[in-house]
Scaffold this motif. Structure first.
Motif, PDB file in Angstrom:
ATOM      1  N   ASP A 230     -53.848   0.061 130.723  1.00  0.00           N
ATOM      2  CA  ASP A 230     -55.062   0.328 129.954  1.00  0.00           C
ATOM      3  C   ASP A 230     -55.751  -0.986 129.592  1.00  0.00           C
ATOM      4  OD1 ASP A 230     -56.593   2.377 128.220  1.00  0.00           O
ATOM      5  OD2 ASP A 230     -56.038   0.804 126.797  1.00  0.00           O
ATOM      6  N   ALA A 231     -54.950  -2.004 129.256  1.00  0.00           N
ATOM      7  CA  ALA A 231     -55.517  -3.287 128.843  1.00  0.00           C
ATOM      8  C   ALA A 231     -56.310  -3.913 129.982  1.00  0.00           C
ATOM      9  CB  ALA A 231     -54.405  -4.223 128.387  1.00  0.00           C
ATOM     10  N   LEU A 232     -55.735  -3.878 131.217  1.00  0.00           N
ATOM     11  CA  LEU A 232     -56.451  -4.463 132.354  1.00  0.00           C
ATOM     12  C   LEU A 232     -57.713  -3.660 132.655  1.00  0.00           C
ATOM     13  CD1 LEU A 232     -56.455  -6.546 134.682  1.00  0.00           C
ATOM     14  CD2 LEU A 232     -55.348  -4.813 136.081  1.00  0.00           C
ATOM     15  N   TRP A 233     -57.599  -2.345 132.538  1.00  0.00           N
ATOM     16  CA  TRP A 233     -58.745  -1.462 132.780  1.00  0.00           C
ATOM     17  C   TRP A 233     -59.904  -1.842 131.855  1.00  0.00           C
ATOM     18  CZ3 TRP A 233     -59.559   4.140 130.859  1.00  0.00           C
ATOM     19  CH2 TRP A 233     -60.562   4.755 131.606  1.00  0.00           C
ATOM     20  N   ALA A 234     -59.555  -2.078 130.567  1.00  0.00           N
ATOM     21  CA  ALA A 234     -60.586  -2.427 129.598  1.00  0.00           C
ATOM     22  C   ALA A 234     -61.106  -3.832 129.861  1.00  0.00           C
ATOM     23  CB  ALA A 234     -60.014  -2.324 128.186  1.00  0.00           C
ATOM     24  N   ASP A 238     -64.133  -2.716 132.382  1.00  0.00           N
ATOM     25  CA  ASP A 238     -64.976  -2.063 131.371  1.00  0.00           C
ATOM     26  C   ASP A 238     -64.733  -0.570 131.282  1.00  0.00           C
ATOM     27  OD1 ASP A 238     -66.143  -4.385 130.597  1.00  0.00           O
ATOM     28  OD2 ASP A 238     -67.764  -4.234 132.088  1.00  0.00           O
ATOM     29  N   ARG A 239     -63.528  -0.126 131.544  1.00  0.00           N
ATOM     30  CA  ARG A 239     -63.175   1.288 131.495  1.00  0.00           C
ATOM     31  C   ARG A 239     -64.066   2.163 132.382  1.00  0.00           C
ATOM     32  NH1 ARG A 239     -59.347   2.193 127.716  1.00  0.00           N
ATOM     33  NH2 ARG A 239     -59.079   0.576 126.148  1.00  0.00           N
ATOM     34  N   GLU A 240     -64.456   1.606 133.536  1.00  0.00           N
ATOM     35  CA  GLU A 240     -65.252   2.388 134.495  1.00  0.00           C
ATOM     36  C   GLU A 240     -64.318   3.367 135.210  1.00  0.00           C
ATOM     37  OE1 GLU A 240     -68.383   2.431 135.232  1.00  0.00           O
ATOM     38  OE2 GLU A 240     -69.268   0.559 134.474  1.00  0.00           O
ATOM     39  N   LEU A 241     -64.767   4.631 135.341  1.00  0.00           N
ATOM     40  CA  LEU A 241     -63.908   5.631 135.965  1.00  0.00           C
ATOM     41  C   LEU A 241     -63.735   5.367 137.462  1.00  0.00           C
ATOM     42  CD1 LEU A 241     -65.013   8.856 134.140  1.00  0.00           C
ATOM     43  CD2 LEU A 241     -62.830   7.671 133.974  1.00  0.00           C
ATOM     44  N   ASN A 242     -64.723   4.667 138.080  1.00  0.00           N
ATOM     45  CA  ASN A 242     -64.639   4.442 139.526  1.00  0.00           C
ATOM     46  C   ASN A 242     -63.645   3.355 139.906  1.00  0.00           C
ATOM     47  OD1 ASN A 242     -65.889   2.065 138.892  1.00  0.00           O
ATOM     48  ND2 ASN A 242     -67.900   2.680 139.696  1.00  0.00           N
ATOM     49  N   SER A 274     -46.528  -8.344 128.320  1.00  0.00           N
ATOM     50  CA  SER A 274     -47.541  -7.423 128.821  1.00  0.00           C
ATOM     51  C   SER A 274     -47.568  -7.435 130.335  1.00  0.00           C
ATOM     52  CB  SER A 274     -48.903  -7.823 128.275  1.00  0.00           C
ATOM     53  OG  SER A 274     -49.289  -9.019 128.864  1.00  0.00           O
ATOM     54  N   VAL A 275     -47.748  -6.263 130.897  1.00  0.00           N
ATOM     55  CA  VAL A 275     -47.841  -6.097 132.340  1.00  0.00           C
ATOM     56  C   VAL A 275     -49.201  -5.495 132.637  1.00  0.00           C
ATOM     57  CG1 VAL A 275     -46.831  -4.944 134.339  1.00  0.00           C
ATOM     58  CG2 VAL A 275     -45.349  -5.781 132.525  1.00  0.00           C
ATOM     59  N   ASP A 276     -49.863  -6.017 133.673  1.00  0.00           N
ATOM     60  CA  ASP A 276     -51.216  -5.554 133.978  1.00  0.00           C
ATOM     61  C   ASP A 276     -51.229  -4.401 134.972  1.00  0.00           C
ATOM     62  OD1 ASP A 276     -52.523  -7.545 132.421  1.00  0.00           O
ATOM     63  OD2 ASP A 276     -52.035  -9.005 133.982  1.00  0.00           O
ATOM     64  N   ALA A 277     -50.247  -4.371 135.862  1.00  0.00           N
ATOM     65  CA  ALA A 277     -50.264  -3.340 136.899  1.00  0.00           C
ATOM     66  C   ALA A 277     -48.848  -3.097 137.402  1.00  0.00           C
ATOM     67  CB  ALA A 277     -51.162  -3.780 138.060  1.00  0.00           C
ATOM     68  N   TRP A 278     -48.644  -1.942 138.014  1.00  0.00           N
ATOM     69  CA  TRP A 278     -47.311  -1.610 138.520  1.00  0.00           C
ATOM     70  C   TRP A 278     -47.413  -1.113 139.957  1.00  0.00           C
ATOM     71  CZ3 TRP A 278     -49.076  -0.330 133.675  1.00  0.00           C
ATOM     72  CH2 TRP A 278     -48.365  -0.861 132.596  1.00  0.00           C
ATOM     73  N   VAL A 279     -46.460  -1.528 140.788  1.00  0.00           N
ATOM     74  CA  VAL A 279     -46.342  -0.997 142.137  1.00  0.00           C
ATOM     75  C   VAL A 279     -45.065  -0.172 142.178  1.00  0.00           C
ATOM     76  CG1 VAL A 279     -47.616  -2.882 143.219  1.00  0.00           C
ATOM     77  CG2 VAL A 279     -45.153  -3.090 142.900  1.00  0.00           C
ATOM     78  N   GLY A 280     -44.816   0.462 143.318  1.00  0.00           N
ATOM     79  CA  GLY A 280     -43.633   1.311 143.430  1.00  0.00           C
ATOM     80  C   GLY A 280     -42.356   0.486 143.506  1.00  0.00           C
TER      81      GLY A 280
END
Lengths: 872, 104
Positions: A230-234, A238-242, A274-280
């Motif tokens: 969520d933090a990276l998204w923001a 800018d919390r864009e849905l696309n 804090s982690v920005d993203a996760w892969v499998g």
């Protein structure tokens, strides 16, 4: 049923048109009077006398009306509305008083609310997962019952598989791996990328807020997909849905964003960082370094009940995989990090909350005093109301409602103030600290906080309004109506109470001001202290050599000196050496040769022969590392002078031998250098500096310290380019100015935060004390207006009166100052001077502010009384 | 003589049970019914009357008095009558019990 309906209707009717009900009541009373007068007239009494007698017999029409109003249905609501209106009108009439009271309460409640908000987020908020008490991790207890007992955290993936099969114990087990920095090509920054098994969110009971989670098949096939935080998204989108469907290039490979995790999943399942993203994550195939397991216990199974089952399973596992050392299982709640924090910092937070509550209570007492003072000025008005038929209860309620109105306004201000302070406090915190503190929950003003504030406001309203209401409503009509001020002045015990209160407040304020001063002084000293090296123009940078060509120790040593030559050749670089940046140290324990136990903690840094001249750390005794200290020669170490003084108080440390870990050979001390401030020197933990020879430790990782007189950022960039040109396979990281590293570590930020908080409390306590002195004085002057008038009439001078009033007020204040100033017993003469100066400032600020106005009141009393005297 | 708690309501209901009365009229009627033992002052009369009206035992209308003064008249309702009967019975039992207690 019927009657209730009738009552309700009549109540509604009257609320709908109160004027009509009043008009009818009035007319009915007049009719009664007329009829009674007519009766007297018919008995032969003259008309005027008849009316007079009728009035006498009724005994106060207003009072009759008031008692009728009291019994009517909906009377409570009706009176409440009118009291509320009256309270608002009264407050509007005295805006300065109202603003002062509302702001005092607002700040008081507000500070409490902010502290509680942080406390709530740090200690009380549960993990934001479904039934978090079921979530555990497994560790191995080794050598249980012996002196060498220890616990190994983290289990292999094969073992995890066996645990997962223990269906009587667990509902499921999933894995996460902590974040590693990967270069994000599109934005030219590093992202911290973790890894998850596909089922982890479902096991925790959460799901992506946007898009979807990757499936087990996608993980199996290594599909190039990832979910972001969520933090990276923001921050980045800018919390864009696309954002779903967007491609990111991470460390050279293209990955597609398929979902955004909820904000509650910012920091992984229980840990921090804090982690920005996760892969499998493919359990069993991906390397297991940095992984954490999350098991969910069967619903209804407690940790205690699960332990024997776990031990049984552990025996089975050890039969299948005979371990090098037998172990017993330990089940940890994944919230255990926070449990530790609760133990360590719970008390501190509680104390903080208590301190703010104490300030708030003092504020309540003051406001009660202020209300009392004001009610004293309203004695006449209250007496008139009482004469018109208002019961004591009614008067008390009127005053209570005023208290409630200001408290509610104060509560609203408090919420605004708290949401603002929390932003400021969090902004003041170093990122590492706030990430650690708020790893579970951000400091939000949630329902718990709102409830707390509401309760606090209710308590405050009661405390600050009840006493004046009870006191003020008990009015004896005749003296109050006769002249509006008591002759005898204030009662002795009331004055004692007030004075004690004052003294306590002044003590409190002084202690807090002193604390703020001390904090300020030590912070200043800390910022100006000699750090033991010269941070001006000093930078650091780390490299990792590729594993292939640099697997052997010889190649690593050679590469290190080559890389150092490259760094030194960069324009702008004055000096360069191999060794740790001063704030980043390793930990060890000092065990002297032949001794059994450790005698001190060590902060360990690597250094080469040029390290001390580059950082400008002075040599005190012995020698620096030299070209003869190699991997084949005797292992050597250098300690700092603090270590020398503490660990070798009566002998020369040179030539002494010690170990810093049971797994390394003994080291011989060859030199003593000046002590360098560690990053944690404000925490109270005392670690001594120790240096190891870089030339005796082969590694693919190297850190440089570099000194320049040019632009640090420019030089760092050129060094980085030069190194990457020299060996394209290396990874450069942690390039920064050393001073900036200290800043990021929060070495100074934490004390600054404490200083800001203590300063705020001190200012509040001071304001509270000032309000208190003012309130008491205003009250006393109001009560003694007549006495002052008499004194003046008997020839007292204006100066004399002023002296009388000020002396009375100064008594509790000076007692408070003496007590407050002696509260620090260990202060030396010069610091007592500082106290004295601060105390003087306090006297001036409190008294100049608060006494001017009551003085003016005394003088008004004087003129009024004088005119009374002259006219009679 | 002071009124017992609760007896004022009973007396007011009794006073208006034979026809509607205004405030002073109720006071005078009680005076007359008790041969001057009770003199109800407006400070206790009006709150009681209002309370009884709220209970639905009295209704009020504006009318004209014997000397042409506009005044508010109170009349007993059906519910008021039932209440009166009830209270009369209770009172009779109470009075008998008191009398017996004091005689023996």
């Amino acid at each position: 049923m019927m009657t209730r309906l009738v009552r309700l209707l009549s109540a509604l009717r009257r609320l709908w048109s109160p004027a009509r009900a009043e008009r009818e009541l009035n007319e009915e009373m007049l009719a009664y009077l007329d009829l009674l007068a007519a009766e007297y007239e018919s008995a032969g009494v003259p008309p005027d006398e008849a009316r007079r007698r009728a009035r006498l017999s009724v005994g106060g029409i207003e009072s009759v009306k008031e008692s009728v109003r009291d019994v009517r249905a909906g009377a409570m609501v009706e009176q409440l509305v009118s009291d509320l209106r009256y309270a608002l009108r009264t407050l509007r009439r005295t805006p300065a008083f109202a603003v002062a009271v509302v702001l005092t309460l607002g700040f008081g409640i507000g500070v409490n609310t902010s502290v509680f908000t942080v406390l709530n987020a740090v200690l009380l908020a549960p993990l934001p997962y479904e039934r978090p008490e079921e979530l555990v991790d497994i560790g191995h207890r080794l050598r249980a019952g012996t002196a060498m007992e220890g616990t190994a955290i983290g289990i292999s993936s094969a073992e995890r598989g066996l645990w997962r099969e223990a269906a009587a114990l667990f509902q499921g087990a999933e894995v996460s791996r902590r974040g590693v920095p990967l270069a994000w090509r599109e934005r030219d920054v590093d992202l911290s990328v973790g890894a998850l098994t596909a089922g982890l969110p479902a096991l925790l009971g959460i799901e992506p807020q946007v898009g979807r989670m990757f499936t087990a098949q996608e993980v199996e096939m290594r599909a190039p997909v990832l979910v972001i935080s969520d933090a990276l998204w923001a921050r980045a989108f800018d919390r864009e849905l696309n954002v779903v469907g967007l491609d990111l290039t991470l460390a050279g490979s293209k990955l597609t964003v398929i979902g955004v995790m909820p904000a509650s999943f910012r920091y992984g399942p229980g840990g921090s960082g804090s982690v920005d993203a996760w892969v499998g994550f493919q359990d069993g195939r991906d390397p297991s370094a940095g992984t954490t397991s999350v098991f969910r216990l069967r619903t209804g199974l407690t940790l205690v009940a699960a332990q024997p089952l776990a031990e049984e399973t552990a025996r089975r596992i050890q039969d299948v995989h005979p371990p090098s050392e037998p172990w017993t299982p330990v089940l940890y709640p994944i919230d255990s990090e926070r449990s530790a924090m609760r133990e360590n910092q719970g008390t501190a937070f509680m104390l903080l909350l208590l301190a703010t509550t104490a300030v708030l209570l003092a504020a309540c007492a003051n406001i009660a005093n202020l209300f009392s003072a004001r009610n004293a000025g309203r004695r006449h008005e209250l007496a008139v109301r009482a004469a018109l038929g208002a019961t004591r209860l009614r008067l008390a309620r009127l005053m209570l409602i005023e208290g409630i109105v200001v408290s509610i306004l104060g509560g609203v201000i408090a919420l605004l103030f708290a949401s603002w302070t929390i932003d400021v406090v969090v902004a003041l915190m170093p990122t590492r600290l706030s990430a650690g503190l708020f790893s579970v929950s951000a400091p939000d003003m949630n329902w718990r906080v709102l409830t707390y504030t509401a309760l606090l406001t209710a308590v405050v309203a009661t405390l600050s309004a009840l006493w004046p209401a009870v006191r003020g409503s008990g009015i004896t009509l005749r003296p109050a109506l006769a002249d509006g001020s008591a002759v005898a002045g204030v009662s002795r015990e009331r004055r004692h109470l007030s004075a004690t209160l004052q003294t306590i407040q002044v003590v409190l304020a002084l202690v807090l001001v002193t604390a703020a001063g001390l904090f300020g002084t030590s912070l200043f000293r800390m910022l100006t202290v000699d750090p033991g090296f010269d941070p001006q123009g000093l930078m650091t940078l780390s490299i990792e050599l590729p594993a292939g060509p640099y697997a052997k120790a010889d190649a690593q040593h050679l590469a290190a000196s080559d890389a150092l030559r490259v760094v030194r050749s960069v324009p702008g670089v004055q000096l360069a050496a191999l060794g740790n940046s001063p704030p980043s140290t390793l930990s060890g324990r000092f065990v002297r040769s032949g001794a059994k136990d450790a005698t001190g903690s060590l902060a360990i840094r690597y250094a080469d022969d040029a390290y001390f001249t580059t950082t400008r750390v002075p040599l005190r005794a012995g020698r620096w590392f030299g070209p003869d200290d190699t991997s084949t020669s005797m292992p050597v170490a250098i300690i700092d002078d603090a270590a020398a003084a503490a660990l070798f108080p009566s002998e020369s440390p040179i030539g002494q031998r010690f170990k810093y870990s049971p797994y390394v050979p003994e080291l011989t001390i060859i030199g003593v250098v000046g002590a360098v401030a560690a990053s944690d020197f404000n925490t109270g933990s005392r670690r001594f500096g120790m240096y190891l020879a870089k030339s005796q430790a082969a590694s693919r990782f190297h850190t440089f310290v570099i000194r320049t007189d040019g632009d640090e950022a420019v030089v760092l960039r050129s060094v980085r380019t030069a190194l990457e040109t020299w060996e394209p396979g290396i990874k450069v990281s942690r390039a920064a100015a050393v001073a900036q590293q200290y800043e990021e570590l929060g070495t100074f930020a934490a004390p600054r935060l404490v200083l800001a908080l203590v300063g705020l409390f001190a200012a509040m306590a001071l304001a509270t004390a000032a309000v208190g002195v003012y309130g008491m004085l205003a009250y006393a002057v109001g009560q003694r207006a007549r006495e002052i008038g008499v004194r003046l009439a008997l020839g007292s001078s204006t100066r004399g009166i002023r002296r009388l009033v000020v002396t009375d007020a100064l008594k509790p204040v000076s007692v408070g100052l003496i007590v407050g100033a002696s509260s620090r017993s260990d202060s030396g003469p010069e610091s007592r001077m500082t106290h004295a100066r601060r105390a003087c400032c306090l006297i001036q600020s409190v008294n100049v502010d608060s006494e001017w106005e009551p003085d003016a009141r005394a003088m008004t009393a004087v003129t009024t009384s004088a005119s009374v005297v002259s006219s009679s | 003589m002071d009124l017992l708690q609760g007896t004022l309501d009973l007396l007011i209901l009794r006073a208006v049970s034979t026809g509607q009365l205004h405030g002073l009229g109720i006071s005078r009627r009680i005076h007359q019914m008790t041969s001057g033992t009770f003199d109800v002052k407006p400070g206790s009369l009006f709150p009681a009357v209002y309370r009884l009206e709220e209970q639905g035992w009295l209704t009020s209308t504006w009318g004209e008095s014997e000397n042409k003064r506009r005044a508010k008249f109170y009349a007993i309702t059906a519910a008021g009558r039932r209440q009166l009967q009830q209270e009369v019975k209770t009172w009779a039992r109470l009075a008998a019990a008191m009398a017996q207690a004091l005689e023996s």
